[in-house]
Write an enzyme that holds these catalytic residues in place. Sequence first.
Site, PDB file in Angstrom:
ATOM      1  CG  HIS A 265      -1.927   0.999   1.360  1.00 45.01           C
ATOM      2  ND1 HIS A 265      -1.658   2.322   1.696  1.00 45.01           N
ATOM      3  CD2 HIS A 265      -3.277   0.921   1.191  1.00 45.01           C
ATOM      4  CE1 HIS A 265      -2.796   2.998   1.721  1.00 45.01           C
ATOM      5  NE2 HIS A 265      -3.780   2.187   1.415  1.00 45.01           N
TER       6      HIS A 265
ATOM      7  CG  ASP B  13       0.600  -2.691   6.398  1.00 49.17           C
ATOM      8  OD1 ASP B  13      -0.351  -2.766   7.196  1.00 49.17           O
ATOM      9  OD2 ASP B  13       0.532  -2.063   5.321  1.00 49.17           O
TER      10      ASP B  13
ATOM     11  CD  GLN C 225      -6.667  -4.540   3.753  1.00 53.11           C
ATOM     12  OE1 GLN C 225      -7.597  -5.335   3.765  1.00 53.11           O
ATOM     13  NE2 GLN C 225      -6.857  -3.227   3.718  1.00 53.11           N
TER      14      GLN C 225
ATOM     15  CE  LYS D 216      -7.765  -0.418   6.188  1.00 51.00           C
ATOM     16  NZ  LYS D 216      -8.194  -0.217   4.803  1.00 51.00           N
TER      17      LYS D 216
ATOM     18  CB  CYS E  41      -3.825   3.553  -1.572  1.00 53.22           C
ATOM     19  SG  CYS E  41      -4.964   4.937  -1.390  1.00 53.22           S
TER      20      CYS E  41
END
Length: 587
Positions: free
Chosen positions: A304, A381, A384, A407, A545
């Site tokens: 991202h 990260d 997600q 999220k 993105c």
Amino acid sequence: MSTDIDGLTDGLPGGLPGNFPDSGALERLANEFFKALPGEMPSPVFSPNLEDHPRAQKMLGIIQQEFGDGQSLSNSHSHQDFNLDEPQTSLPDPHFTDGHVPPSVAGVGVSPGSSARLPYSGASPSLPSYYFLNENFGEKQHIPGAANFLPHSYSPFSLSNIHVGNDRDQLGRAVQSPIGRIPFDVNRVRSDFPVFRERVNGKPLIWFDNAATTQKPKQVIDRITYFYEHENSNIHRAAHELAARATDAYEAAREKVRAFVNAGSVNEIVFVRGTTEAINLVAKTWGDQNLHAGDEIIVSHLEHHANIVPWKQLADRKGLVLRVIPVDDDGQILLGAYAGLLNPKTKLVSFTQVSNALGTVTPAKQIIEMAHAAGAKVLLDGAQSVSHLRTDVTALNCDWFVFSGHKVFGPTGIGALYGKEDILNATQPWQGGGNMIVDVTFEHIQYHNAPSRFEAGTGNIADAVGLGAALDYVNRLGIENIHQYEHFLLEYATGLMKNVPGLRLIGTAKEKASVLSFVLDGYKTEEVGAALNKEGIAVRSGHHCAQPILRRFGLETTVRPSLAFYNTCEEVDVLVGTLHRLSGQRR
């Protein structure tokens, strides 16, 4: 038994002897027979208490004898050894309960008995197989042909039927909770989300934009309301009752985050606005403090923008080198190429656990181990992954882990940065102000240790409390339950979407989370998004993105449906039906 069982055969075509009745007649006979048993009416045969019911066990024995032994999915995919020469790059990861991610029907990962190749029928099809989810989570007992034993009107994975309870006479299924026998009932779960009473263009809302943000259960909404009605105060620095309540609620939320990601201490959990702020925090503090001209940062092609831009800015400012791990045509990390990038100048590896644009699940444990072997630090990260997979920062051994509350069914404007405590305490603060200092004079400032040194000023107290409530909600459902249900839903949707003429799925990694990016011949992605919106279906259309990875596939934009545990097969059917209609009208 006083009931005249012989009388139950009256009216059956042909009677029992000689001319054998049809299956419907036998079904009626069986129902009448069980009604005649005094006080012995069993629970539904396919119930979570299967092992406790001898009649159910006998039936399963007949099924297995007739159609073959049950097959355990956990035995159908052997664990791979770590091998850089292995072309299949998404390797087993220990943060999954059974040590590996169940393969999807995308790419090469076809699960036994999947519905991948079933044509779209306009309704949830009767699948050729039936999965029994047991309380060990890592196994699914696969009984070929068992769907044939269900009533004709019953579709095994029609989500209106996924329910187990005494109040409904049906053959339902339940995913077991880690705490007791609590069924995963998608309809009951959906009732927790007020937004699903909304209608869009006169149609029921179908929320397939979960990778952008998730919807919020009433439990989270009510907890935030309660905070403002009963606890609202600034924290830490007052002697009155509401300050104590607010402080307790805020710090309790920090502990919930710690437990959710399995960090060693609450001192390792910093509240931030979200993933983007967390990555910027590390770049502008640790990165600025520790990286020097000529040092190298590695990111992956899947990232991202939030995990590219801060590092590119830092590289431009300090003369660093930014290197990129390539992916194959399925969107999988190439570990061999990654190994070639690692060298003594590598100081940081920053990568996503799940791609927001493709859904690829990366081999996080292996990437982290390789980086540490080269002497580099690692930021993972989890924006997600946090709502789909079990997070265990201790097992993964990453140096930082970041995610956003919105999220994972929590509020916007709140997220968390996990960092190893010794690293955080050795890192300079990012912002200055109240709450992050021990002592201030005009000549000298002494900072708190983590996490306070990174939480200057008044934080987002109410939404931190709301995040805690969201994690409570996920824990009650069970992340393993969520993962298994969403994995099935991903397989179901992938199989149907593959049969839409002119539709090309983008990102077909063997291990995927619930993202289904695609393009449709003859249409711009925004046209597809607008057509879906007319049917009440919310998807994301654009570059997500994540422009570098889309350009890797020769695209600027895709349409991206993304799934969560409150989505259903019926909703997938509406999506696929609309795509078939658009395909048939293709210009």
